[in-house]
Design an enzyme around this catalytic site. Structure first.
Site, short mmCIF file in Angstrom:
data_model
loop_
_atom_site.label_atom_id
_atom_site.label_comp_id
_atom_site.label_asym_id
_atom_site.label_seq_id
_atom_site.Cartn_x
_atom_site.Cartn_y
_atom_site.Cartn_z
N LYS A 282 26.68 -53.50 -25.15
CA LYS A 282 26.16 -54.79 -24.67
C LYS A 282 25.11 -55.37 -25.62
O LYS A 282 24.08 -54.74 -25.88
CB LYS A 282 25.57 -54.59 -23.27
CG LYS A 282 25.21 -55.87 -22.53
CD LYS A 282 24.71 -55.51 -21.11
CE LYS A 282 24.45 -56.72 -20.25
NZ LYS A 282 24.01 -56.34 -18.87
N GLU B 225 30.35 -52.95 -14.52
CA GLU B 225 29.34 -52.40 -15.44
C GLU B 225 28.76 -51.11 -14.85
O GLU B 225 28.59 -51.00 -13.63
CB GLU B 225 28.23 -53.47 -15.57
CG GLU B 225 27.09 -53.14 -16.50
CD GLU B 225 26.04 -54.28 -16.51
OE1 GLU B 225 26.07 -55.13 -15.58
OE2 GLU B 225 25.21 -54.31 -17.43
N CYS C 190 28.53 -58.32 -18.38
CA CYS C 190 27.59 -58.99 -17.46
C CYS C 190 26.82 -60.13 -18.11
O CYS C 190 27.39 -61.16 -18.43
CB CYS C 190 26.67 -57.94 -16.84
SG CYS C 190 25.95 -58.50 -15.26
#
Lengths: 272, 272
Positions: free
Chosen positions: A109, A38, A142
């Site tokens: 995300k 990330e 993540c």
């Protein structure tokens, strides 16, 4: 096919240097698909929106995506990497997919962690699955791991391999990915970073231990906590097509969505 | 409150003996809520539908439910236990909840495992959550654990403690329950059986290791693989009310259901 990850320690704000680090690490590695961490070219421990706004890039078109696409072309492989995206007035914590022919797509995300909420806009697009010919890959980033709906959505959309750029600071994810892969019968590549960032009086230690996980929940490879390296493993993505675990049970066919309350409460858009 | 499990080795078909075993084990234990294993009074390794039809009981009203209710009254506690249910022409792999005032409710296993599909009808009711005053408890049974939607549904419906009767033969569930509790911030009591059943040329070994798991994914207690015992731990169910993991993240508020494809595919009722 050969899938793997690049685990390293990006230096905050030094995009050119981080790109060179990744390119050098990948070197002459033979892989079909590599996942990078990330925010892998900017660093993670942001101290102001201004700071990350200056570092964020358009996708496609930005310096990082261009460099990754060039690398993918030279290495004849696909790359998934996390980067800070600028789109109009918004900043996103995104991941891009590039291949030998260039930019393919990207993901913003959905579930922002901790102070990411100060800098980034939550993702406003779907969890994507891309058909690369040899395999179908999904992308999540993540903290998405803690929401079982994220990996489930990717698997239900047909992902065989979940690409999972990460900057993990807590100890839970790597073991939980065994459950994520087992319950969905998919492969996952969790590419984590290493090192410690200390900025603006704050400090974050990243746990490394990038991991390739298989559809029976098996750890195909788990990296050390501080190793800087590329690891590639050979897998058969077709294994992820088989959701049957015995002659009576198929984990997708056996779902009983009419009894699931997944959409019933806590909708963030208030459209209950 | 004090929650726990009863781990033991039921003898197939010997309902009276198994009831006595459970009653003796519970003895004078002080607990508010105890969970017993799946099919805990009949045994699990069924060899014909006829056999389990003879052993199955109506809920409420059957011998096992009555015995459990009597025990709950004497011990002033709540009990959740797995048993074979007969309802009309159908047999269900069910779990009953009884308390000091008697029968409260029951749940019919939604996701049948392996040869259970030969004998039982899949559950046709919701994953239930019961407000016991001191706490809200949800019920799921054994293999339900592998479907993240089951625990999620119970948690979204307000369960603080997930009661989880089980007859586990595979090694995955106990560790996965750490993820189930972590992602939903709930407690769980997985009550597994022990021993080996050998019937009709088949054999099953149960893994024991009953487990009480906390909302941070912590193992509060994990039993040995072969112990026959009652374990009770003191918990504060209010901990399960807090879905916030830091000042920016609340695991329920942060869900993005509008991007989840949970209902999109593989509906078992064909209503795509």
């Amino acid at each position: 096919m050969r899938i793997g990850y690049v685990q390293y320690n990006p230096s905050f704000g030094e995009v050119d240097r981080n790109i060179k680090t990744a390119v050098d690490l990948i070197g002459s590695v033979r892989a079909d698909l590599l996942v990078l961490p990330e925010l892998c070219m900017t660093g993670y421990l942001i101290t102001s929106r201004h700071e990350i706004a200056d570092l964020a890039e358009e996708i496609p078109g930005g310096k990082t995506t261009e460099a990754l696409a060039e690398l993918a072309r030279k290495r004849s492989c696909f790359l998934v990497a996390g980067l800070a995206e600028r789109s109009g007035d918004n900043l996103y914590n995104s991941a891009v997919l590039v291949g030998p022919e260039g930019y393919i797509g990207h993901y913003r995300k959905l579930h922002l962690f901790f102070e990411e909420n100060l800098w980034f806009t939550p993702g406003d697009g779907d969890l994507p699955v891309f058909d690369l010919g040899t395999t179908r890959v999904g992308i999540m980033i993540c903290f998405d791991w803690i929401f079982p709906e994220a990996t489930r959505t990717l698997a239900l959309k047909g992902a065989q391999v979940v690409c999972h750029p990460a900057n993990l600071v807590l100890p839970f994810c790597q073991d939980a990915m065994k459950t994520r892969c087992l319950e969905n019968r998919v492969f996952a590549v969790t590419a984590n970073r290493t090192g410690v960032e200390e900025r603006g009086g704050k400090s974050l230690s990243y746990t490394g231990m990038s991991q390739i996980t298989g559809p029976e929940g098996e750890i195909i490879h788990r990296c050390g906590g501080e190793d800087v390296k590329v690891v590639v493993e050979k897998i058969d993505p077709v294994r992820a097509e088989n959701k049957a675990i015995n002659e009576y049970n198929d984990l997708f066919r056996d779902r009983r969505p009419e009894y699931y309350a997944m959409l019933a409460k806590k909708r963030s858009n208030g459209n209950d």
